[in-house]
Scaffold this motif. Sequence first.
Motif, short mmCIF file in Angstrom:
data_model
loop_
_atom_site.label_atom_id
_atom_site.label_comp_id
_atom_site.label_asym_id
_atom_site.label_seq_id
_atom_site.Cartn_x
_atom_site.Cartn_y
_atom_site.Cartn_z
N LEU A 13 0.85 -1.08 0.12
CA LEU A 13 0.28 0.10 -0.07
C LEU A 13 0.58 1.23 -0.29
CD1 LEU A 13 -2.43 -0.92 2.57
CD2 LEU A 13 -2.91 -1.24 0.09
N THR A 14 0.40 2.31 -0.64
CA THR A 14 1.04 3.59 -0.47
C THR A 14 0.59 4.33 0.78
OG1 THR A 14 -0.86 4.72 -1.94
CG2 THR A 14 0.78 3.70 -3.11
N GLU A 15 0.99 5.53 0.97
CA GLU A 15 0.68 6.25 2.14
C GLU A 15 -0.92 6.67 1.91
OE1 GLU A 15 1.70 6.43 5.25
OE2 GLU A 15 3.33 4.79 4.61
N ASP A 16 -1.06 7.19 0.65
CA ASP A 16 -2.44 7.51 0.48
C ASP A 16 -3.51 6.59 0.67
OD1 ASP A 16 -1.74 10.22 -0.16
OD2 ASP A 16 -1.30 9.81 -2.26
N GLN A 17 -2.97 5.31 0.19
CA GLN A 17 -4.07 4.18 0.55
C GLN A 17 -4.17 3.97 1.84
OE1 GLN A 17 -1.67 1.09 -2.20
NE2 GLN A 17 -3.99 1.12 -3.33
N LYS A 18 -3.19 3.92 2.87
CA LYS A 18 -3.20 3.94 4.23
C LYS A 18 -4.28 4.74 4.68
CE LYS A 18 0.98 1.35 4.66
NZ LYS A 18 2.52 1.15 5.10
N ASN A 19 -4.38 5.93 4.23
CA ASN A 19 -5.15 6.99 4.58
C ASN A 19 -6.42 6.96 4.17
OD1 ASN A 19 -3.51 8.35 6.88
ND2 ASN A 19 -2.19 8.75 5.06
N ASP A 20 -6.88 6.09 3.39
CA ASP A 20 -8.13 6.17 2.70
C ASP A 20 -9.18 5.29 3.47
OD1 ASP A 20 -10.24 5.81 0.91
OD2 ASP A 20 -8.93 5.98 -0.92
N THR A 21 -10.27 5.62 3.91
CA THR A 21 -11.19 4.89 4.36
C THR A 21 -11.79 3.55 3.65
OG1 THR A 21 -12.75 6.40 4.10
CG2 THR A 21 -11.80 6.49 6.18
N SER A 58 0.22 -10.72 6.55
CA SER A 58 0.52 -9.41 5.80
C SER A 58 -0.69 -8.64 5.69
CB SER A 58 1.05 -9.83 4.30
OG SER A 58 1.57 -8.61 3.71
N LEU A 59 -1.94 -9.24 5.29
CA LEU A 59 -3.14 -8.59 5.08
C LEU A 59 -3.55 -7.94 6.31
CD1 LEU A 59 -5.22 -11.08 2.90
CD2 LEU A 59 -4.14 -8.64 2.40
N CYS A 60 -3.35 -8.47 7.65
CA CYS A 60 -3.68 -8.02 9.13
C CYS A 60 -2.85 -6.97 9.37
CB CYS A 60 -3.42 -9.15 10.06
SG CYS A 60 -4.91 -10.40 9.81
N ILE A 61 -1.53 -6.91 8.93
CA ILE A 61 -0.64 -5.82 9.24
C ILE A 61 -1.11 -4.67 8.49
CG2 ILE A 61 1.73 -4.89 8.95
CD1 ILE A 61 2.62 -8.07 9.71
N ASP A 62 -1.39 -4.83 7.15
CA ASP A 62 -1.80 -3.74 6.21
C ASP A 62 -3.28 -3.16 6.79
OD1 ASP A 62 0.39 -4.05 4.34
OD2 ASP A 62 -0.67 -5.16 3.01
#
Length: 317
Positions: A170-178, A204-208
């Motif tokens: 994930l990009t940082e933008d994706q990590k901030n996208d609800t 890995s999915l749980c961490i993301d």
Amino acid sequence: MKKSITILFVLLLSIVESNACLNEYYSVDRHGHLHSHDDFATAFNKNFNLKLIESKLIKLEKQLETESDYKLLSNYAVLLLKAGKTSEALAILEQLSVHHPDEYQIAANLGTAYELNGEVGKALEYIKKGIELNPDSHGGSEWVHVKVLEAKQQLEKDSLYLSRNSVLNLTEDQKNDTLVRNQILIQVRERFPFSPGPNQIMSSLCIDLGDCFANTESIEFAKVLYTIAKLYYGANEELVDDKISKMVELLNLVNLERIDLSSKELSTPEMESELMDVNEQKSNKSKDADYMIYLLFGGGLALLIIALLIFKKRAKK
């Protein structure tokens, strides 16, 4: 240890505050923003109810004796997959796909069946076909399924692939996208009963997903997800312990009665303003509930008085 996973979700998820019959869950993200939910606690099912599935299979078998409906047959195949009878389900879905090539549910179910059967290339082909037929299915989250299958292909070539990458990258933008967070949550919830630990894809999915929750809604939920990645799915302890420690540090800074987090992104007055907004929402809901109670009580009392007057009038006659 495994039985404690669901308990972790419920007990560690958030801080609860109750008012009459209203229950709101308050959480804070890593930036200090407050969030309120009426239905925040979400447990994942670790396995399927096999007894219930078997009863549904028997019911569908009887129904299929009198009804030749391909949709019922597709549902039957799905139940077989949940019951662990992958080869039987696969045989049915392959035949259905021949006769109904443009049916989304059949393409998607066939893709999942191929994945469960270890045929990753075919699985990817049909999951992508399903997206073409219905891109909005599962809340538009099937891109996550594609990423999972692509990661599995990479692992076939390089067993250490996930030591240098995550499944989603994930990009940082994706990590901030609800929206992205909710889509990952859909996929994790659906995969959970199919994916017992240890499982490096699921870890890995749980961490993301934990990263997304930490940024957008709840450091409490993020901590739980990191813990599940570590204890159930066998994630790299050094990586996860660092993330858990950061969440613990942030949680120690949180006091819901008086927020005092030092953050460049959000000053204390702004955070207090958010807290006031959340409390105002709670107060408004409480007033609405009180109003309904008064309305029902008043209406009942009025009906009682009318009934007594009618009874009294008839008694005089």
